[in-house]
Design a protein around this motif. Sequence first.
Motif, short mmCIF file in Angstrom:
data_model
loop_
_atom_site.label_atom_id
_atom_site.label_comp_id
_atom_site.label_asym_id
_atom_site.label_seq_id
_atom_site.Cartn_x
_atom_site.Cartn_y
_atom_site.Cartn_z
N ARG A 1 90.52 -15.05 27.68
CA ARG A 1 90.06 -16.41 27.92
C ARG A 1 90.13 -17.23 26.64
O ARG A 1 90.38 -18.44 26.67
CB ARG A 1 88.64 -16.39 28.46
CG ARG A 1 88.13 -17.77 28.85
CD ARG A 1 86.89 -17.69 29.70
NE ARG A 1 86.46 -19.02 30.08
CZ ARG A 1 85.42 -19.27 30.88
NH1 ARG A 1 84.75 -18.28 31.40
NH2 ARG A 1 85.08 -20.51 31.16
N LEU A 2 89.92 -16.58 25.50
CA LEU A 2 89.97 -17.27 24.22
C LEU A 2 91.37 -17.83 23.97
O LEU A 2 91.53 -18.98 23.58
CB LEU A 2 89.58 -16.30 23.09
CG LEU A 2 89.31 -16.92 21.72
CD1 LEU A 2 88.06 -17.79 21.77
CD2 LEU A 2 89.14 -15.82 20.68
N ARG A 3 92.39 -17.02 24.22
CA ARG A 3 93.76 -17.48 24.02
C ARG A 3 94.12 -18.59 25.01
O ARG A 3 94.76 -19.58 24.64
CB ARG A 3 94.75 -16.32 24.16
CG ARG A 3 96.22 -16.75 24.02
CD ARG A 3 97.15 -15.55 24.08
NE ARG A 3 97.00 -14.69 22.93
CZ ARG A 3 97.58 -14.91 21.76
NH1 ARG A 3 98.37 -15.96 21.58
NH2 ARG A 3 97.38 -14.08 20.75
N ALA A 4 93.70 -18.43 26.25
CA ALA A 4 94.01 -19.44 27.26
C ALA A 4 93.41 -20.78 26.87
O ALA A 4 94.05 -21.82 27.00
CB ALA A 4 93.49 -18.99 28.62
N ALA A 5 92.17 -20.77 26.38
CA ALA A 5 91.51 -22.01 25.98
C ALA A 5 92.21 -22.62 24.77
O ALA A 5 92.41 -23.83 24.70
CB ALA A 5 90.04 -21.74 25.66
N THR A 39 102.42 -17.54 15.56
CA THR A 39 101.87 -16.72 14.48
C THR A 39 100.51 -17.24 14.04
O THR A 39 99.57 -16.46 13.85
CB THR A 39 102.83 -16.69 13.29
OG1 THR A 39 104.08 -16.14 13.70
CG2 THR A 39 102.26 -15.86 12.15
N ARG A 40 100.40 -18.55 13.88
CA ARG A 40 99.12 -19.13 13.46
C ARG A 40 98.03 -18.85 14.49
O ARG A 40 96.90 -18.49 14.14
CB ARG A 40 99.27 -20.64 13.25
CG ARG A 40 99.91 -21.04 11.94
CD ARG A 40 99.81 -22.53 11.72
NE ARG A 40 100.56 -23.28 12.72
CZ ARG A 40 101.84 -23.59 12.60
NH1 ARG A 40 102.52 -23.22 11.54
NH2 ARG A 40 102.46 -24.28 13.55
N LEU A 41 98.38 -19.03 15.76
CA LEU A 41 97.38 -18.81 16.81
C LEU A 41 96.98 -17.34 16.87
O LEU A 41 95.80 -17.01 17.04
CB LEU A 41 97.93 -19.28 18.16
CG LEU A 41 96.91 -19.37 19.30
CD1 LEU A 41 95.74 -20.26 18.91
CD2 LEU A 41 97.57 -19.88 20.56
N ASP A 42 97.95 -16.44 16.73
CA ASP A 42 97.65 -15.01 16.72
C ASP A 42 96.68 -14.65 15.59
O ASP A 42 95.75 -13.87 15.77
CB ASP A 42 98.94 -14.19 16.57
CG ASP A 42 99.80 -14.21 17.82
OD1 ASP A 42 99.29 -14.59 18.89
OD2 ASP A 42 100.99 -13.84 17.72
N TYR A 86 94.03 -26.23 24.78
CA TYR A 86 93.54 -27.26 23.87
C TYR A 86 94.68 -27.83 23.04
O TYR A 86 94.83 -29.06 22.92
CB TYR A 86 92.48 -26.65 22.95
CG TYR A 86 91.81 -27.64 22.02
CD1 TYR A 86 90.55 -28.17 22.32
CD2 TYR A 86 92.42 -28.05 20.83
CE1 TYR A 86 89.93 -29.07 21.47
CE2 TYR A 86 91.80 -28.95 19.98
CZ TYR A 86 90.56 -29.46 20.30
OH TYR A 86 89.96 -30.36 19.46
N LEU A 87 95.50 -26.97 22.46
CA LEU A 87 96.60 -27.43 21.62
C LEU A 87 97.66 -28.17 22.44
O LEU A 87 98.27 -29.13 21.96
CB LEU A 87 97.23 -26.24 20.88
CG LEU A 87 96.31 -25.57 19.84
CD1 LEU A 87 96.98 -24.33 19.26
CD2 LEU A 87 95.96 -26.56 18.73
N GLU A 88 97.87 -27.74 23.68
CA GLU A 88 98.81 -28.45 24.55
C GLU A 88 98.29 -29.85 24.86
O GLU A 88 99.06 -30.82 24.87
CB GLU A 88 99.02 -27.67 25.84
CG GLU A 88 99.98 -28.34 26.82
CD GLU A 88 100.12 -27.59 28.12
OE1 GLU A 88 100.95 -28.01 28.97
OE2 GLU A 88 99.41 -26.59 28.32
N PHE A 89 97.00 -29.96 25.11
CA PHE A 89 96.39 -31.26 25.37
C PHE A 89 96.60 -32.19 24.18
O PHE A 89 96.99 -33.36 24.34
CB PHE A 89 94.90 -31.07 25.64
CG PHE A 89 94.13 -32.34 25.89
CD1 PHE A 89 93.96 -32.82 27.18
CD2 PHE A 89 93.56 -33.05 24.84
CE1 PHE A 89 93.25 -34.00 27.42
CE2 PHE A 89 92.86 -34.22 25.07
CZ PHE A 89 92.69 -34.69 26.36
#
Length: 204
Positions: free
Chosen positions: A96-100, A186-189, A104-107
Amino acid sequence: MSSSARFCGVTIQNRRERERAERHQLIIDTARDLAEAEGWDAVTTRRLAEKVEYSQPVLYSHFKGKDAIVRAVAIQGCGDLARLLRKARPSRGQSRLRAAAEAYLEFARERPALYDAMFVQQSDIPWGTDEVPQELLDAFGELVAAVEPVRGDRDLEALTEVFWSSLHGIATLMQGGRLRPAHDKTRLDLLLGALSLAQDEDRP
């Protein structure tokens, strides 16, 4: 006064209230569209009055000025973000953390002017107080729910603020062209890994 006259009066009043609400929303929508097309500097009360085909006095009967319009846009934008984050909730077994984070970044990427109004422009929105609008609480609540599974023994709201701050930093730097696009994943990971790793380290 007869019942029919009272009914007619109520009907007229309801219509006027509906028309006013529609006019109010039209101003907000037009400001958003103009900002997305040309930036917030292009949004003036004069141009908005021209686009919605109302006089400036009519526009000022809804909003005191541009700052009030940006504030309204920001609050509605937070409602939009909350709904997007809610819709992005994954099925069982997914992060759920990754999905959020991805939602958020897509928004932020797809609605740069709206995001700017929400989190960059100067505003008198009472963040972090008892008077904060419900739309902001809803958006933050979705982030809190996403962070909760990795909280461990840490303060949940503070951890959520760190998560949000990190996403905001990534979003704004990306919009400014200051981050390498090829390294988005990479940054998100690294961010999500750091939050989860810290949770594991807190365990005895």
